[in-house]
Design an enzyme around this catalytic site. Structure first.
Site, PDB file in Angstrom:
ATOM      1  CB  SER A  17      43.206 165.452  18.930  1.00 55.93           C
ATOM      2  OG  SER A  17      41.977 165.642  18.059  1.00 55.93           O
ATOM      3  CE  LYS A  67      34.338 159.051  18.738  1.00 57.39           C
ATOM      4  NZ  LYS A  67      34.783 158.665  17.098  1.00 57.39           N
ATOM      5  CG  ASP A 104      32.583 159.851  14.314  1.00 56.53           C
ATOM      6  OD1 ASP A 104      33.331 160.848  13.937  1.00 56.53           O
ATOM      7  OD2 ASP A 104      32.601 159.351  15.562  1.00 56.53           O
ATOM      8  CB  ALA A 129      32.067 145.717  18.487  1.00 61.27           C
ATOM      9  CE1 TYR A 216      44.986 163.000  13.533  1.00 59.48           C
ATOM     10  CE2 TYR A 216      42.737 161.989  13.743  1.00 59.48           C
ATOM     11  CZ  TYR A 216      43.945 162.890  14.154  1.00 59.48           C
ATOM     12  OH  TYR A 216      43.704 163.836  14.928  1.00 59.48           O
TER      13      TYR A 216
END
Length: 272
Positions: A17, A67, A104, A129, A216
């Site tokens: 990250s 999340k 987000d 999903a 990314y």
């Protein structure tokens, strides 16, 4: 909400990250004596880790695959977090609990608009999903006349997500391998995050479709590179990363971060 005394990124894995570099650049520019660090934590240990962070009046970000699970561990939620059903940001409430938030949504909206894809009436095909897909749908809900179809291996999960956003979303009638009809195609899965895998074959999407990847990697993801080679406008998730980070910073500290410094950190950490 109070300003956090400590900032962390929780996920599994997190070593790749850029969030620590981006947020620490913003913290230095703002003259704030807070450090941001990445902590690799499994789902089994997530609840205990968040409890420790609450006692330290810490804040931070949540990344894959936590999340949705992290949202269940919060003492309270912002309206945006409740709409998405997942969090990527949290902060201390001043009474020993954590507040969950989701930036987000702003991040994806900025990514889409950066390639001219945030207009009215657009059709969107979403691969995945999970929490990322939910944030995409929350952003799309704000685009006039937009519609989305959700493709996922877990049809039950896709149906539950589409039902929550039934005003703009539906479950795709056929698997992605049989064709994807969106003007905008979004990969909201981790596929391609750590290797050269593609979430779907590019010959299944329309020739004019814009391709976005929430993931990314250095040199972009394989899916974005392959899409661009086929003539598609395509972008990976780096703009989303920076913009969601900026929105999180502003939520924690009630001040706008120095985006130039944040982007400079990206350029130094992720050379083209």
């Amino acid at each position: 909400m109070i300003a956090p005394r400590r900032l962390v990124l929780l996920g599994h894995p997190v070593s790749h990250s850029l969030s620590p570099a981006i947020q620490n650049a913003a913290l230095r520019a703002a003259g704030l004596h807070v450090r941001y660090e990445a902590i690799d934590v499994t789902a089994h240990d997530l609840r205990a880790e968040l409890s420790r962070l609450a006692s330290q009046e810490a804040g931070g970000n949540i990344t894959v695959p936590h999340k949705m699970l992290a949202s269940e561990c919060m003492g309270a939620h912002t309206s945006q977090a409740l709409e998405v059903g997942a969090i990527n940001t949290f902060g201390p409430d001043g009474s020993g609990q954590l507040v969950g938030h989701n930036t987000d949504v702003e991040g994806f909206d900025a990514l889409a608009r950066s390639v001219g894809a945030g207009g009215s009436g657009i059709s969107v095909s979403i691969i995945g999903a999970g929490g990322g897909a939910a944030a995409v749908l929350s952003a799309i809900r704000r685009w006039r006349g937009a519609r989305a179809e959700v493709f996922a291996r877990n049809q039950k999960r896709a149906a539950a997500l589409a039902m929550r956003f039934s005003d703009v979303a539906s479950v795709a009638a056929a698997p992605a391998g049989e064709g994807v009809s969106g003007d905008l195609v979004v990969n909201a899965t981790p596929v391609g995050l750590t290797d050269e895998s593609l979430p779907i074959a590019l010959d299944t999407i329309l020739p004019h479709a814009i391709v976005l990847d929430l993931a990314y990697r250095p040199g972009e993801t394989a899916w974005v590179r392959a899409a661009r080679a086929r003539g598609h406008v395509a972008a990976d998730g780096i703009t989303m990363l920076v913009e969601q980070a900026a929105a999180a910073f502003e939520w924690w500290f009630q001040m706008e971060p120095d985006r130039d410094e944040m982007w400079q950190a990206v350029r130094q950490s992720l050379p083209s």
